[in-house]
Design a protein around this motif. Structure first.
Motif, PDB file in Angstrom:
ATOM      1  N   ALA A  79       0.820  -1.205   0.000  1.00  0.00           N
ATOM      2  CA  ALA A  79       0.000   0.000   0.000  1.00  0.00           C
ATOM      3  C   ALA A  79       0.854   1.257   0.000  1.00  0.00           C
ATOM      4  CB  ALA A  79      -0.932  -0.004   1.211  1.00  0.00           C
ATOM      5  N   VAL A  80       2.093   1.167   0.485  1.00  0.00           N
ATOM      6  CA  VAL A  80       2.927   2.368   0.618  1.00  0.00           C
ATOM      7  C   VAL A  80       3.398   2.911  -0.723  1.00  0.00           C
ATOM      8  CG1 VAL A  80       3.714   1.622   2.892  1.00  0.00           C
ATOM      9  CG2 VAL A  80       5.105   1.082   0.884  1.00  0.00           C
TER      10      VAL A  80
ATOM     11  N   PRO B  63      -1.230   2.922  -5.974  1.00  0.00           N
ATOM     12  CA  PRO B  63      -1.789   1.956  -6.935  1.00  0.00           C
ATOM     13  C   PRO B  63      -1.104   1.932  -8.284  1.00  0.00           C
ATOM     14  CG  PRO B  63      -3.297   3.787  -6.556  1.00  0.00           C
ATOM     15  CD  PRO B  63      -2.211   3.918  -5.536  1.00  0.00           C
ATOM     16  N   ASP B  64      -0.696   3.094  -8.809  1.00  0.00           N
ATOM     17  CA  ASP B  64      -0.073   3.106 -10.136  1.00  0.00           C
ATOM     18  C   ASP B  64       1.291   2.438 -10.112  1.00  0.00           C
ATOM     19  OD1 ASP B  64      -2.248   4.437 -11.213  1.00  0.00           O
ATOM     20  OD2 ASP B  64      -1.401   6.416 -10.817  1.00  0.00           O
ATOM     21  N   GLN B  65       2.084   2.753  -9.099  1.00  0.00           N
ATOM     22  CA  GLN B  65       3.397   2.110  -8.993  1.00  0.00           C
ATOM     23  C   GLN B  65       3.241   0.627  -8.683  1.00  0.00           C
ATOM     24  OE1 GLN B  65       6.126   3.921  -6.247  1.00  0.00           O
ATOM     25  NE2 GLN B  65       7.800   2.559  -6.807  1.00  0.00           N
ATOM     26  N   ALA B  66       2.237   0.288  -7.864  1.00  0.00           N
ATOM     27  CA  ALA B  66       1.987  -1.125  -7.566  1.00  0.00           C
ATOM     28  C   ALA B  66       1.683  -1.895  -8.845  1.00  0.00           C
ATOM     29  CB  ALA B  66       0.833  -1.265  -6.573  1.00  0.00           C
ATOM     30  N   ALA B  67       0.858  -1.302  -9.709  1.00  0.00           N
ATOM     31  CA  ALA B  67       0.526  -1.953 -10.976  1.00  0.00           C
ATOM     32  C   ALA B  67       1.770  -2.101 -11.852  1.00  0.00           C
ATOM     33  CB  ALA B  67      -0.547  -1.148 -11.709  1.00  0.00           C
TER      34      ALA B  67
ATOM     35  N   GLU C 234      -7.828  -5.649 -11.658  1.00  0.00           N
ATOM     36  CA  GLU C 234      -8.586  -4.845 -10.694  1.00  0.00           C
ATOM     37  C   GLU C 234      -7.998  -3.450 -10.536  1.00  0.00           C
ATOM     38  OE1 GLU C 234     -10.285  -6.669  -7.053  1.00  0.00           O
ATOM     39  OE2 GLU C 234      -8.959  -8.351  -7.555  1.00  0.00           O
ATOM     40  N   LEU C 235      -6.669  -3.371 -10.480  1.00  0.00           N
ATOM     41  CA  LEU C 235      -6.020  -2.070 -10.293  1.00  0.00           C
ATOM     42  C   LEU C 235      -6.200  -1.168 -11.508  1.00  0.00           C
ATOM     43  CD1 LEU C 235      -2.663  -3.152  -8.583  1.00  0.00           C
ATOM     44  CD2 LEU C 235      -4.594  -1.996  -7.506  1.00  0.00           C
TER      45      LEU C 235
ATOM     46  N   GLY D 148     -11.578   0.371  -2.476  1.00  0.00           N
ATOM     47  CA  GLY D 148     -10.830   1.407  -1.763  1.00  0.00           C
ATOM     48  C   GLY D 148      -9.750   2.082  -2.580  1.00  0.00           C
ATOM     49  N   LEU D 149      -9.843   1.996  -3.904  1.00  0.00           N
ATOM     50  CA  LEU D 149      -8.789   2.554  -4.754  1.00  0.00           C
ATOM     51  C   LEU D 149      -8.679   4.073  -4.595  1.00  0.00           C
ATOM     52  CD1 LEU D 149      -6.747   1.387  -6.741  1.00  0.00           C
ATOM     53  CD2 LEU D 149      -8.324   1.923  -8.595  1.00  0.00           C
TER      54      LEU D 149
END
Length: 215
Positions: free
Chosen positions: A114-115, A118-122, A178-179, A186-187
């Motif tokens: 989560a830190v 979302p964009d970097q996670a994807a 999903e992302l 909760g996005l």
């Protein structure tokens, strides 16, 4: 999990090899490499000799013959003992039948991803997915090559590894969908956290909600 006198998994491979016939450690290493076992464990001669020494010290293997040819180093051939056969069978039964919690770097990363937002996670998941796909293809090609001269009996761990990688790829693709589609719960709050640094409020758990109302 049973505490073993020799716990290095290379010892398992040595015992398994010596079940077939007595061998010199170099021959054991050659057999393991020919069967593609370097994908499962690091096979270094120094480590192999250490494991062989430990197995011998605990009575799991013993010297079958020893000799020297000319100026060459002494050649020692080992064979498995009855105690070694019992240890090997018990070890294999435990590994196959008993699931064990193992440290997983990816799982540890997911627990705090989560830190990064979302964009970097994807983006990171796409990078992982590409590496997984490339690695799986290489593993599949190597397995097919080994299958040409190694019985399937000695390659089932490759099938398992491929299946596990494919399952992880499917899971990563689903999370990525999903992302990128915006359907991940909760996005919006996650994006706000990344922008403002204000973590979203935790959802109350069952203990925080109090007892259910009486009928």
């Amino acid at each position: 999990m049973k505490r073993r006198k020799v716990s290095n998994l290379l010892g398992l491979a040595v015992l398994s090899s010596l079940m077939e016939r007595p061998m010199h450690p170099y021959e054991v290493a050659s057999v393991l490499r020919a069967r593609g076992k370097e994908a499962d464990m690091e096979i270094k001669i120094g480590s192999l000799y250490t494991v062989v020494g430990n197995l011998a010290r605990h009575g799991f293997i013993e010297v079958a013959e020893s000799g020297r040819e000319g100026a060459l180093p002494e050649r020692t051939v080992y064979r498995i003992t009855d105690a070694g056969r019992e240890e090997l069978l018990d070890w294999v039964r435990e590994l196959i039948s008993t699931p064990q919690a193992e440290p997983r770097r990816f799982k540890a990363g997911l627990s705090v991803f989560a830190v990064v937002g979302p964009d970097q996670a994807a983006a990171l998941l796409r990078e992982r997915l590409a590496a997984l796909e490339q690695g799986t293809e290489a593993l599949r090609a190597a397995a097919a090559e080994h299958a040409a001269f190694v019985p399937r009996l000695f390659l089932v761990e490759d099938e398992y590894e491929i299946a596990m990688r494919e399952a992880e790829q499917a899971w990563v693709r689903a999370l990525l969908e999903e992302l990128t589609s915006g359907s991940f719960p909760g996005l919006a709050e996650w994006r706000a956290w990344e922008t403002t640094g204000q973590a979203p409020a935790a959802t109350p758990g069952p203990k925080d909600r109090g007892a259910p109302p009486a009928n």
